[in-house]
Enzyme design. Structure first.
Site, short mmCIF file in Angstrom:
data_model
loop_
_atom_site.label_atom_id
_atom_site.label_comp_id
_atom_site.label_asym_id
_atom_site.label_seq_id
_atom_site.Cartn_x
_atom_site.Cartn_y
_atom_site.Cartn_z
N HIS A 53 -10.01 -3.80 13.52
CA HIS A 53 -9.42 -5.03 12.29
C HIS A 53 -9.29 -5.91 13.22
O HIS A 53 -8.30 -6.05 14.17
CB HIS A 53 -8.28 -4.07 12.35
CG HIS A 53 -7.49 -4.03 11.19
ND1 HIS A 53 -5.85 -3.73 11.52
CD2 HIS A 53 -7.28 -4.91 10.16
CE1 HIS A 53 -4.94 -4.60 10.41
NE2 HIS A 53 -5.97 -5.44 9.77
N ASP A 96 -10.22 -11.11 9.05
CA ASP A 96 -8.65 -9.25 10.17
C ASP A 96 -9.53 -8.44 9.53
O ASP A 96 -9.58 -7.36 10.39
CB ASP A 96 -8.39 -9.66 8.04
CG ASP A 96 -7.42 -8.58 7.64
OD1 ASP A 96 -6.97 -8.11 8.78
OD2 ASP A 96 -7.21 -7.80 6.62
N SER A 144 0.76 -6.18 12.19
CA SER A 144 1.80 -7.17 11.13
C SER A 144 2.74 -7.86 12.43
O SER A 144 3.39 -7.67 12.61
CB SER A 144 2.34 -6.47 10.25
OG SER A 144 2.91 -7.49 8.81
N ARG A 176 1.54 -12.36 -1.17
CA ARG A 176 0.64 -13.00 -0.59
C ARG A 176 -0.39 -13.39 -0.96
O ARG A 176 -0.33 -13.45 -2.48
CB ARG A 176 -0.63 -11.22 -0.38
CG ARG A 176 0.60 -10.16 0.56
CD ARG A 176 -0.59 -10.12 1.81
NE ARG A 176 -0.43 -9.49 2.11
CZ ARG A 176 -0.52 -8.87 3.80
NH1 ARG A 176 -1.32 -9.37 4.03
NH2 ARG A 176 -0.20 -7.65 4.25
N ARG A 217 1.05 -1.08 0.22
CA ARG A 217 0.00 0.36 -0.02
C ARG A 217 0.91 1.37 -0.05
O ARG A 217 1.92 1.16 0.15
CB ARG A 217 -0.64 0.04 1.44
CG ARG A 217 -1.70 -1.17 1.22
CD ARG A 217 -2.93 -1.04 2.45
NE ARG A 217 -2.44 -1.10 3.73
CZ ARG A 217 -1.85 0.06 4.15
NH1 ARG A 217 -2.41 1.54 4.01
NH2 ARG A 217 -0.98 -0.40 5.87
N LYS A 266 -8.57 -2.39 2.01
CA LYS A 266 -8.16 -1.48 2.54
C LYS A 266 -8.78 -0.19 2.47
O LYS A 266 -9.21 -0.09 3.46
CB LYS A 266 -6.45 -0.99 2.84
CG LYS A 266 -6.34 -2.56 3.16
CD LYS A 266 -6.27 -2.70 4.94
CE LYS A 266 -6.27 -4.56 5.43
NZ LYS A 266 -6.62 -4.71 6.56
N LYS A 320 -2.03 -12.81 14.23
CA LYS A 320 -3.23 -12.53 14.49
C LYS A 320 -3.98 -13.58 13.90
O LYS A 320 -5.15 -14.19 13.69
CB LYS A 320 -4.17 -11.40 13.89
CG LYS A 320 -5.17 -11.18 13.49
CD LYS A 320 -5.60 -9.80 13.56
CE LYS A 320 -4.99 -9.13 12.52
NZ LYS A 320 -5.53 -9.33 11.17
N THR A 321 -3.48 -13.73 12.70
CA THR A 321 -4.35 -14.68 11.16
C THR A 321 -3.48 -15.86 11.84
O THR A 321 -4.97 -16.78 11.63
CB THR A 321 -3.68 -14.12 9.88
OG1 THR A 321 -3.45 -13.16 9.43
CG2 THR A 321 -3.95 -15.66 8.71
#
Length: 641
Positions: A337, A374, A355, A439, A176, A318, A359-360
């Site tokens: 988030h 997410d 990041s 990704r 991004r 996003k 989390k994932t």
């Protein structure tokens, strides 16, 4: 066949090709020839068209179907309206289908849109131009198979990998561009937007960029149009339209947004929000507020987003998340988030983390149902996933570490910027030649234990993850409400600055609400809503360190994933609620492991506390609660030294 006694040419016996009927023993397996006179007719037989299923009320009874022509015309008129330039009397002439196929037939029937909106911006002139003479082909809600064909045929850098996924390149931008993100400040938003991540632009500059994007898209032979949904909660669902120039972008959004059924698509109507992705075309640097050739612009009043100068697909994902962060709180729905999963007994957990915090990984649990990885909403009815897919990091991915993500990378999945072996097309997930930010985007149904529909009851546990490279936060801490708010607003993690020899100083990172780049309102607005919902539904807050323990990076050791999973399991089961807790100095958190060097521990502890204090200075002037009592409690929940 049969041979009789008659002689044929050159004295050979004559062969009879008619079927023998005498004893019924003889039979043949010759099939009837295809019902086609040309190769094109044969190809046309290969594909069949699905029949429409939506009834049209009021015409010849309730079960009369909408005609294909009427439905197609309505869809094309809506798309023409989306692509309309505000300087012209009509929208572009549009037609469905691939232009390559259309060249073999007659000029197709086209649809233009007459619009009469936003006359205050510009005075229109009616004249004939090259753009008004041409028509644009619309590739509407194509299937993954159709998008594969488009990508491989027309987009350089698109390949089918050995697992069946589509490998693509996002061009010069592999992540991004937050410094190029702009949000229009107008009468509606100027007193609402949080200024920190939302760099302002005015309406005129947005319209210049919108015109540039629309003109570019209309100049192409074909554009891809996706009509999809956000939010699995049917009462608060948002209709989104994505107009793009690349099959890669269309497939990415097909995976990431909620895919409508054929019945829902037939009655889609006018979208609530539209993205114009002209990322292959740069913005004009001379346009006011532009600082580079890239611009990602949100206009919340017009409900539109314009992308110029970047082909990175994550900007669309996003950007829409930012829109939900603005729209949902207005409905008293908290946008988050976070990851979310649910146990077999219906207990829901939320996972917040920046990041690299896990989390994932931690929200994907074989023993629990995945609601989403997410983006979520927390309403009066419970939790709902905003998206229809997952966007997973692929760097160093392995079947052993992440079996669910590994197995999800198959036909239909988009692989961004990965490197693969030229002949076998096997992906090398450790290769960073293009970028470290490789990704995979895939539908959430590709995860075996995904909960469909992606909704759940009110959360029981709110877990804040931090990868603390300073090594002073304990592996797990139970938080009271004020502490949960403090650490939610802080959004802390700390990673190692670099991998060069001799660099061992951790770098602290703070991102409000664990997603400052995406939130639209002031962080305290979301924190107040989180506090209210946690209090109302009895949720417990936890701070889990997935980083270092027993010393900072270089002297302590990284907490093993297996240990962290056991901690998370104990939170889910409720066993940690009954443990004995004691408060420690400074942070008021339990430290189960002492450092060998007590002096070094105290110095690092005070240093990290100072970083928390400095970061929170920007939030102390904002009041939470009717009598500001909660504000004082949150401030008191921070480090004391």
């Amino acid at each position: 066949m049969a041979v009789n006694g008659a002689s044929g040419r050159n004295g050979l016996p004559e062969i009879q090709t008619h079927e023998k009927k005498a004893d019924g023993i003889f039979h043949h397996d010759i099939t009837a020839p295809v019902n086609a006179q040309t190769i094109d007719e044969l190809h046309s037989l290969q594909k069949k068209k699905s029949a429409p299923t939506t009834p049209l009320d009021g015409i010849q009874g309730p079960f009369t179907a909408v005609s294909d022509d009427a439905r197609s015309k309505q869809q094309l008129q809506s798309i023409s309206a989306s692509l309309a330039s505000l300087t012209r009397e009509t929208g572009p002439k549009v037609v469905k289908g691939d232009p390559a196929a259309a060249r073999q037939s007659e000029t197709p029937r086209v649809v233009g849109h007459h619009h009469h909106h936003h006359q205050r911006h510009v005075s229109r002139t009616i004249n004939v131009t090259d753009s008004s003479l041409k028509f644009t082909h619309i590739l509407y809600n194509l299937s993954p198979a159709e998008l594969y064909e488009q990508a491989i045929k027309y987009e350089k850098g698109s390949f089918i990998t050995s697992s069946g996924a589509l490998a693509t390149l996002s061009g010069a931008k592999t992540g991004r561009s937050p410094k190029d993100k702009r949000v229009v400040r107008d009468e509606t938003t100027e007193h609402e937007l949080w200024g920190s991540p939302n760099i302002e632009m005015d309406e005129h500059a947005f319209m210049v960029n919108r015109e540039r994007a629309v003109d570019y898209l209309n100049s192409l032979d074909k554009v891809f149009v996706n009509d999809q949904f956000l939010n699995w909660d049917p009462e608060n669902r948002i209709k989104v339209r994505i107009v793009s120039a690349r099959a890669y972008h269309s497939l990415f959004m097909h995976n990431m947004c909620i895919r409508p059924t054929p019945e829902e698509l037939e009655d889609f109507g006018t979208p609530d929000f539209t993205i114009y992705n002209a990322g292959q075309f740069p913005c004009n640097r001379y346009t006011h507020y532009m600082t580079s050739s890239t611009s990602v612009d949100l206009n919340l009043s017009r409900r539109e987003m314009v992308i110029l100068g970047t082909q990175y697909a994550g900007e669309m994902k996003k950007g829409l998340f930012g829109v939900m962060h603005y729209l949902m709180p207005k409905r008293q729905i908290l946008s988050l988030h976070s990851g979310s999963n649910m146990g077999k007994d219906g207990d829901v957990a939320l996972f917040f983390g920046l990041s690299g915090t896990g989390k994932t990984t931690l929200s994907t649990d074989h023993n629990r149902y995945l609601i989403g990885d997410d983006e979520h909403c927390w309403s009066d009815k419970g939790v709902s996933n905003i998206e229809g897919g997952c966007y997973a990091k692929c760097i160093d991915l392995s079947r052993e570490k992440e079996p669910d993500i590994w197995n999800a990378i198959k036909f239909g999945t988009v692989l961004e910027n990965v490197v693969f072996e030229e002949h076998t097309r096997e992906v090398d997930y450790s290769d960073k030649s293009v970028t470290e930010n490789t990704r995979a985007a895939y539908p959430i149904e590709y995860i075996p234990n995904a909960k469909i529909p992606c909704v759940g009851p009110h959360p029981k546990n709110v877990i804040l993850l931090a990868c603390d490279a300073f090594g002073v936060l304990p592996p797990v801490s139970k938080l009271n409400l004020a502490q949960t708010m403090y650490h939610f607003i802080s959004g802390y993690t700390a990673l190692v600055a670099g991998t060069e020899e001799g660099i061992k100083e951790p770098q602290a990172t703070f991102s409000a609400c664990f997603g400052a780049a995406f939130i639209m309102l002031h962080p305290t607005k979301y924190a107040a809503m989180l506090a209210e919902k946690m209090q109302k539904h009895g949720a417990t807050g936890w701070l889990v360190n997935t980083g270092w323990s027993g010393g900072r990076y270089g002297s302590g050791s990284r907490i093993k994933l297996a240990y962290t999973r056991k901690i998370i399991d104990a939170i889910h089961s409720g066993s940690l609620l009954n443990a004995d807790y004691k408060k420690t100095e400074v942070f008021g958190l339990e430290i189960p492991t002492e450092w060998p060097d007590k002096k070094a521990y105290n110095e690092t502890l005070v240093k990290l506390a100072g970083l928390f204090k400095n970061n929170f200075e920007g939030f102390v002037s904002h009041k939470i609660g009717k009598d500001d009592k909660l504000t004082d409690e949150i401030l008191a929940a921070g480090p004391i030294f």
